[in-house]
Design an enzyme around this catalytic site. Structure first.
Site, PDB file in Angstrom:
ATOM      1  CG  ASP A 145      -1.413  -1.004   1.571  1.00 53.58           C
ATOM      2  OD1 ASP A 145      -2.747  -1.077   0.296  1.00 53.58           O
ATOM      3  OD2 ASP A 145      -2.620  -0.956   2.575  1.00 53.58           O
TER       4      ASP A 145
ATOM      5  CE  LYS B  69      -7.806   1.305  -2.110  1.00 52.04           C
ATOM      6  NZ  LYS B  69      -7.941   0.544  -0.921  1.00 52.04           N
TER       7      LYS B  69
ATOM      8  CG  MET C  99      -8.139   7.322   7.195  1.00 53.15           C
ATOM      9  SD  MET C  99      -9.076   6.207   6.557  1.00 53.15           S
ATOM     10  CE  MET C  99      -9.124   5.057   7.758  1.00 53.15           C
TER      11      MET C  99
HETATM   12  N1  SAH Z   1      -4.278   0.149   9.453  1.00 57.02           N
HETATM   13  C1  SAH Z   1      -2.781   0.591   9.572  1.00 57.02           C
HETATM   14  C2  SAH Z   1      -4.246   2.438   9.167  1.00 57.02           C
HETATM   15  C3  SAH Z   1      -4.704   1.905   8.350  1.00 57.02           C
HETATM   16  S1  SAH Z   1      -6.047   3.726   8.267  1.00 57.02           S
HETATM   17  C4  SAH Z   1      -2.854   1.167  10.520  1.00 57.02           C
HETATM   18  O1  SAH Z   1      -3.472   0.064  11.721  1.00 57.02           O
HETATM   19  O2  SAH Z   1      -1.501   1.943  11.440  1.00 57.02           O
HETATM   20  C5  SAH Z   1      -4.708   5.060   7.012  1.00 57.02           C
HETATM   21  C6  SAH Z   1      -4.473   6.130   8.299  1.00 57.02           C
HETATM   22  O3  SAH Z   1      -3.557   5.386   9.686  1.00 57.02           O
HETATM   23  C7  SAH Z   1      -3.917   7.174   8.134  1.00 57.02           C
HETATM   24  O4  SAH Z   1      -4.985   8.085   7.160  1.00 57.02           O
HETATM   25  C8  SAH Z   1      -3.440   7.677   8.934  1.00 57.02           C
HETATM   26  O5  SAH Z   1      -4.398   8.530   9.915  1.00 57.02           O
HETATM   27  C9  SAH Z   1      -2.808   6.703   9.717  1.00 57.02           C
HETATM   28  N2  SAH Z   1      -1.531   6.481  10.049  1.00 57.02           N
HETATM   29  C10 SAH Z   1      -0.716   5.484   9.457  1.00 57.02           C
HETATM   30  N3  SAH Z   1      -0.114   5.739   9.555  1.00 57.02           N
HETATM   31  C11 SAH Z   1       0.907   6.633   9.802  1.00 57.02           C
HETATM   32  C12 SAH Z   1       1.295   6.869  10.610  1.00 57.02           C
HETATM   33  N4  SAH Z   1       3.358   6.872  10.097  1.00 57.02           N
HETATM   34  N5  SAH Z   1       2.063   8.480  10.859  1.00 57.02           N
HETATM   35  C13 SAH Z   1       0.784   9.190  10.886  1.00 57.02           C
HETATM   36  N6  SAH Z   1      -0.819   8.577  10.878  1.00 57.02           N
HETATM   37  C14 SAH Z   1      -0.520   7.534  10.110  1.00 57.02           C
END
Ligand code: SAH
Length: 465
Positions: free
Chosen positions: A249, A271, A384
């Site tokens: 992703d 995406k 998000m």
């Molecule tokens: N499965 C992922 C989340 C996916 S949804 C998890 O467990 O972290 C995607 C959202 O995750 C992004 O919009 C953001 O809000 C958050 N996110 C993921 N990685 C991040 C990072 N390194 N720093 C800040 N926000 C992050």
């Protein structure tokens, strides 16, 4: 990369060493181990070099260096105690495009000797491009301790039987799986303990058993964490090293992707606004298709696959199609960002619960149960939430949270470029407008955010305090 590591075949090649002191002797020893034809040029030589010359193992020209000494050389080493001579040798070698190493003068070198872990035919070369030889030596010591002494014997056995395996197991994926069994299982252990005949017998038995089996594909649904590769689990790393193909992703950092097996096929299925998105149905189909072709498919997702990751849908699809899978949890963004921002999510003086919430905006609104969210003594983590941030902050105030309730936005959490912007529900939306914020970001709301004033520890430039 400042230099490209290559392994140099010097068997029978003319190598010229200018200088014949102790340092020259050490380099010379390496050249002889590589079976080079070594010629040493120096008016005086140390005892070790004189002895080698007497024994006929090298040619020693007991005189000063001359320009045409380098003609026809495959490699040149300058190791005299006269910097002017070393410089001259370097210039002459470079003028004729011959690789040259000048001891202790990285600027005059076109090639550098690495620290070597030698389990021939397995060799590991460690270089720091002349910046930290001591570090290279330390790494070498660690690797020496880690690698079995018999590793070379194992590689030698593999080399000898390679053709036979290719004939007996024509399928590439099946062959890879076979070799992995050889290198990780009892055959390797037998070789390490010197029982080479028993090892070879077991090898042949395994080969016969593997010859006619068709490999069954499998999907590894792996959480890649928020970006820092040090946060990968051991299991994630192991499966990342085994995969034949990886679907990843947008949230997967380059540093994490770098840990995936080098020769695996990589498919980006993220995406991004403005590009043709790969649909979830598409991804589901691809996973099934690759697994059915016998491949070990790595589905690598940011954070944890079961937290806002649609991992559940993917394995439902796999399960419905009878595909074997396993799931590896990852550090979710809430944990990663909170830790690296110095915000303990449930510090007992401030919060008795934490809510992980999607803040994804649908149209102009974020449709959530605001009464449950706007309560004291809890921490809210919004994934998000960048687009809906102002809306969320307003709604929380309308439903009863104080305008001064602390809030933080973590951008690129756990990565070297991490930034943390703090304020409160009233001020944060305006604060972030002054910064050029890029995804991914995470919003944390609650009293615990203030703890960051004393607990922040991760190097951050560009944060507001
Ligand atoms: N499965 C992922 C989340 C996916 S949804 C998890 O467990 O972290 C995607 C959202 O995750 C992004 O919009 C953001 O809000 C958050 N996110 C993921 N990685 C991040 C990072 N390194 N720093 C800040 N926000 C992050």
């Amino acid at each position: 990369m400042d230099t490209l590591p290559l392994f140099h075949n010097l068997r029978g090649a003319r190598c010229v060493v200018v200088g014949a002191g102790e340092v020259a002797a050490r380099k010379l020893d390496l050249l002889l181990r590589a079976d080079a034809a070594v010629e040493v040029i120096a008016p005086q030589s140390c005892a070790a070099i004189s002895q080698l010359a007497e024994a006929g193992r090298i040619t020693l020209l007991a005189r000063a260096y001359q320009r045409d000494d380098l003609s026809g050389a495959s490699l040149v080493i300058a190791a005299t105690d006269d910097p002017a001579v070393n410089k001259q040798v370097s210039e002459h070698a470079r003028a004729q495009f011959t690789p040259v190493n000048v001891v202790d003068s990285p600027d005059l070198c076109t090639v550098i000797f690495p620290s070597i872990v030698d389990r021939s035919p397995v060799q590991i070369a460690i270089g720091t491009n002349g910046t930290a030889p001591v570090l290279a030596r330390m790494l070498r010591t660690q690797l020496e301790a880690l690698l079995p002494g018999g590793l070379g014997n194992l590689a030698e056995l593999a080399g000898r039987l390679r053709k036979k395996v290719k004939v007996n197991i024509p399928g590439e994926s099946e062959r890879k799986a076979f070799w992995e069994k050889v290198f990780q299982g009892p055959i390797a252990e037998l070789m390490y303990s010197g029982r080479s005949q028993t090892a070879e017998d077991s090898f042949n038995t395994l080969l016969t058993a593997s010859a006619n089996t068709k490999l069954k594909g499998e999907v590894y649904l792996v959480g890649g964490g928020p970006g820092d590769p040090d946060l990968l689990t051991l299991r994630a790393l192991r499966l990342m090293q085994q995969a034949d193909i990886v679907l990843y992703d947008r949230l997967i950092s380059d540093a994490v992707l770098d840990r995936v097996r080098r020769d695996s096929e990589r498919i980006y299925v993220g995406k991004k606004a403005g590009e043709h998105p790969v649909t979830q149905a598409n991804i589901n189909e691809k996973l099934v298709e690759f697994a059915r072709a016998g491949k070990r498919v790595l589905r690598l997702k940011g954070g944890d696959p079961f937290i806002f990751g649609r991992g559940g849908e993917e394995i439902e699809h796999l399960s419905a199609h009878g595909i074997t899978f396993q799931v590896v949890p990852g550090v979710t963004a809430a944990s990663g960002c909170a830790s690296y921002a110095g915000i303990p999510l449930t510090h007992r003086d401030y919060a008795q619960s934490v809510i992980f919430q999607t803040g994804h905006r649908k149209g102009d609104t974020v449709d959530l149960d605001w009464d449950i969210l706007a309560k004291p003594n809890q921490t809210l983590v919004f994934y998000m939430a960048l687009n809906g941030l102002k809306y969320i902050c307003d709604k929380l105030q309308k439903h009863g949270l104080s305008a001064e309730m602390p809030a933080a936005l973590v951008e690129n959490g756990t990565r070297p470029e991490q930034r943390v912007l703090t304020g409160d529900l009233q001020t944060l939306p305006a604060i972030i407008e002054q910064y050029d914020i890029k995804a991914p970001t995470l919003l944390i709301v609650g009293e615990v955010v203030t703890l960051r004033n004393t607990l922040s520890w991760f190097g951050e430039e560009g944060s507001n305090g």
